[in-house]
Design a protein around this motif. Structure first.
Motif, mmCIF file in Angstrom:
data_model
loop_
_atom_site.group_PDB
_atom_site.id
_atom_site.type_symbol
_atom_site.label_atom_id
_atom_site.label_comp_id
_atom_site.label_asym_id
_atom_site.label_seq_id
_atom_site.Cartn_x
_atom_site.Cartn_y
_atom_site.Cartn_z
ATOM 1 N N GLU A 1 0.841 -1.189 0.000
ATOM 2 C CA GLU A 1 0.000 0.000 0.000
ATOM 3 C C GLU A 1 0.884 1.249 0.000
ATOM 4 O O GLU A 1 1.765 1.420 0.835
ATOM 5 N N ARG A 2 0.612 2.147 -0.966
ATOM 6 C CA ARG A 2 1.359 3.389 -1.089
ATOM 7 C C ARG A 2 0.397 4.561 -1.183
ATOM 8 O O ARG A 2 -0.771 4.397 -1.518
ATOM 9 N N THR A 3 0.916 5.738 -0.916
ATOM 10 C CA THR A 3 0.126 6.950 -1.068
ATOM 11 C C THR A 3 0.141 7.371 -2.542
ATOM 12 O O THR A 3 0.923 6.859 -3.350
ATOM 13 N N ALA A 4 -0.717 8.335 -2.858
ATOM 14 C CA ALA A 4 -0.740 8.841 -4.226
ATOM 15 C C ALA A 4 0.599 9.466 -4.588
ATOM 16 O O ALA A 4 1.107 9.289 -5.717
ATOM 17 N N ALA A 5 1.189 10.195 -3.657
ATOM 18 C CA ALA A 5 2.481 10.826 -3.927
ATOM 19 C C ALA A 5 3.565 9.782 -4.186
ATOM 20 O O ALA A 5 4.432 9.967 -5.062
ATOM 21 N N GLU A 6 3.529 8.682 -3.455
ATOM 22 C CA GLU A 6 4.527 7.629 -3.652
ATOM 23 C C GLU A 6 4.350 6.951 -5.011
ATOM 24 O O GLU A 6 5.337 6.666 -5.707
ATOM 25 N N HIS A 7 3.103 6.690 -5.393
ATOM 26 C CA HIS A 7 2.860 6.111 -6.720
ATOM 27 C C HIS A 7 3.311 7.077 -7.813
ATOM 28 O O HIS A 7 3.897 6.665 -8.825
ATOM 29 N N ARG A 8 3.058 8.347 -7.605
ATOM 30 C CA ARG A 8 3.422 9.353 -8.607
ATOM 31 C C ARG A 8 4.953 9.443 -8.749
ATOM 32 O O ARG A 8 5.476 9.540 -9.877
ATOM 33 N N ALA A 9 5.653 9.408 -7.629
ATOM 34 C CA ALA A 9 7.113 9.462 -7.674
ATOM 35 C C ALA A 9 7.693 8.222 -8.356
ATOM 36 O O ALA A 9 8.653 8.316 -9.137
ATOM 37 N N GLU A 10 7.088 7.054 -8.080
ATOM 38 C CA GLU A 10 7.557 5.826 -8.717
ATOM 39 C C GLU A 10 7.289 5.863 -10.219
ATOM 40 O O GLU A 10 8.117 5.400 -11.023
ATOM 41 N N ALA A 11 6.148 6.429 -10.618
ATOM 42 C CA ALA A 11 5.838 6.543 -12.046
ATOM 43 C C ALA A 11 6.860 7.428 -12.742
ATOM 44 O O ALA A 11 7.342 7.116 -13.847
ATOM 45 N N GLU A 12 7.234 8.547 -12.125
ATOM 46 C CA GLU A 12 8.211 9.451 -12.733
ATOM 47 C C GLU A 12 9.590 8.791 -12.817
ATOM 48 O O GLU A 12 10.325 8.998 -13.793
ATOM 49 N N ARG A 13 9.934 8.006 -11.814
ATOM 50 C CA ARG A 13 11.227 7.317 -11.854
ATOM 51 C C ARG A 13 11.267 6.321 -13.000
ATOM 52 O O ARG A 13 12.259 6.247 -13.758
ATOM 53 N N LEU A 14 10.203 5.544 -13.159
ATOM 54 C CA LEU A 14 10.154 4.558 -14.235
ATOM 55 C C LEU A 14 10.131 5.226 -15.602
ATOM 56 O O LEU A 14 10.758 4.743 -16.554
ATOM 57 N N ALA A 15 9.414 6.344 -15.699
ATOM 58 C CA ALA A 15 9.377 7.063 -16.977
ATOM 59 C C ALA A 15 10.754 7.592 -17.346
ATOM 60 O O ALA A 15 11.151 7.573 -18.524
ATOM 61 N N ALA A 16 11.503 8.065 -16.369
ATOM 62 C CA ALA A 16 12.847 8.571 -16.637
ATOM 63 C C ALA A 16 13.767 7.462 -17.137
ATOM 64 O O ALA A 16 14.712 7.721 -17.900
ATOM 65 N N GLU A 17 13.487 6.227 -16.734
ATOM 66 C CA GLU A 17 14.285 5.088 -17.174
ATOM 67 C C GLU A 17 13.753 4.469 -18.465
ATOM 68 O O GLU A 17 14.336 3.499 -18.977
ATOM 69 N N GLY A 18 12.646 5.008 -18.985
ATOM 70 C CA GLY A 18 12.071 4.440 -20.197
ATOM 71 C C GLY A 18 11.183 3.241 -19.958
ATOM 72 O O GLY A 18 10.790 2.562 -20.911
ATOM 73 N N GLY A 19 10.847 2.969 -18.711
ATOM 74 C CA GLY A 19 9.948 1.850 -18.406
ATOM 75 C C GLY A 19 8.501 2.309 -18.495
ATOM 76 O O GLY A 19 7.842 2.500 -17.466
ATOM 77 N N TRP A 20 8.013 2.458 -19.718
ATOM 78 C CA TRP A 20 6.718 3.095 -19.919
ATOM 79 C C TRP A 20 5.559 2.249 -19.393
ATOM 80 O O TRP A 20 4.584 2.808 -18.875
ATOM 81 N N ALA A 21 5.636 0.955 -19.505
ATOM 82 C CA ALA A 21 4.542 0.109 -19.003
ATOM 83 C C ALA A 21 4.384 0.264 -17.496
ATOM 84 O O ALA A 21 3.288 0.486 -16.973
ATOM 85 N N GLY A 22 5.505 0.159 -16.772
ATOM 86 C CA GLY A 22 5.453 0.332 -15.324
ATOM 87 C C GLY A 22 5.054 1.738 -14.936
ATOM 88 O O GLY A 22 4.343 1.941 -13.940
ATOM 89 N N ALA A 23 5.519 2.727 -15.715
ATOM 90 C CA ALA A 23 5.166 4.113 -15.420
ATOM 91 C C ALA A 23 3.661 4.338 -15.583
ATOM 92 O O ALA A 23 3.030 5.052 -14.781
ATOM 93 N N ILE A 24 3.066 3.726 -16.616
ATOM 94 C CA ILE A 24 1.617 3.842 -16.823
ATOM 95 C C ILE A 24 0.858 3.208 -15.664
ATOM 96 O O ILE A 24 -0.123 3.763 -15.156
#
Length: 212
Positions: free
Chosen positions: A105-128
């Motif tokens: 269980e994560r907060t919205a901010a934690e999910h958002r930060a993880e999405a940005e990290r994955l997007a920066a690495e090019g992991g678009w599926a995980g970022a979505i």
């Protein structure tokens, strides 16, 4: 004793009382052959023996009616236990193969930060995936939708769309994108992620209608 009398005694049936039969059965079950019997097999055998004893008590009179009542109660309990087990199993399967959130269980901010990290690495599926989870958690934290374990992306879009009608179509599109990359085997794209990011920003400032 004559041979004829001995043969007659051996051929005659032995009348064993119910109590004596029960004692013989208990002594037999206590033998080494039953010590390693699986628990499920033992329960099944004892239940079958119990039901057999009830049925052998006669189908007429007060005893027969009591036996039928007891059998009905036992079957009802077994049915309830079976339904409970099926619901528990289906609930576990649903959490693993359809729910928006995972076990952690994560907060919205934690999910958002993880999405940005994955997007920066090019992991678009995980970022979505993480961006949609950020949207879902944000809606729960703002009490726009009520938390519900095991909720799918489609269910989220339906509930949130009722509370936020102007964004209903975008929420349905986001749910389809989430399912495509999570269960459809499709790879995520930068465009798909940016569309969820824009939706996330719009929903953060959205307000529910008066009748929602």
């Amino acid at each position: 004793m004559t041979p004829i009398r001995s043969a007659a005694l051996l051929a005659s049936p032995i009348d064993v009382g119910r109590d004596q039969a029960a004692r013989e059965a208990a002594r037999e079950l206590s033998g080494a052959g039953y010590q390693h019997e699986p628990l499920f097999d033992r329960l099944q055998r004892e239940m079958s023996q119990f039901l057999g004893d009830l049925m052998s008590g006669g189908g007429t009179g007060g005893g027969g009616v009591t036996s039928l009542v007891v059998i009905a109660v036992v079957l009802a309990v077994l049915a309830v236990l079976l339904l409970w087990a099926l619901r528990r199993f289906s609930g576990g399967r649903r959490t693993e193969s359809g729910a928006v959130f995972g076990q952690r269980e994560r907060t919205a901010a934690e999910h958002r930060a993880e999405a940005e990290r994955l997007a920066a690495e090019g992991g678009w599926a995980g970022a979505i995936q993480e961006r949609l989870r950020a949207i879902a958690r944000e809606l729960e934290e703002r009490a726009i939708v009520s938390p519900m374990p095991g909720r799918t992306a489609v269910e989220l879009a339906e509930v949130a769309g009722q509370a936020l009608p102007p964004h209903a179509a975008d929420l349905r599109a986001a749910a389809r994108l989430f399912d495509d990359v999570t269960y459809g085997g499709l790879g995520g794209t930068r465009e798909g992620y940016l569309s969820l990011t824009a939706l996330d920003e719009r929903l953060r400032s959205a307000r529910t209608g008066v009748g929602a």
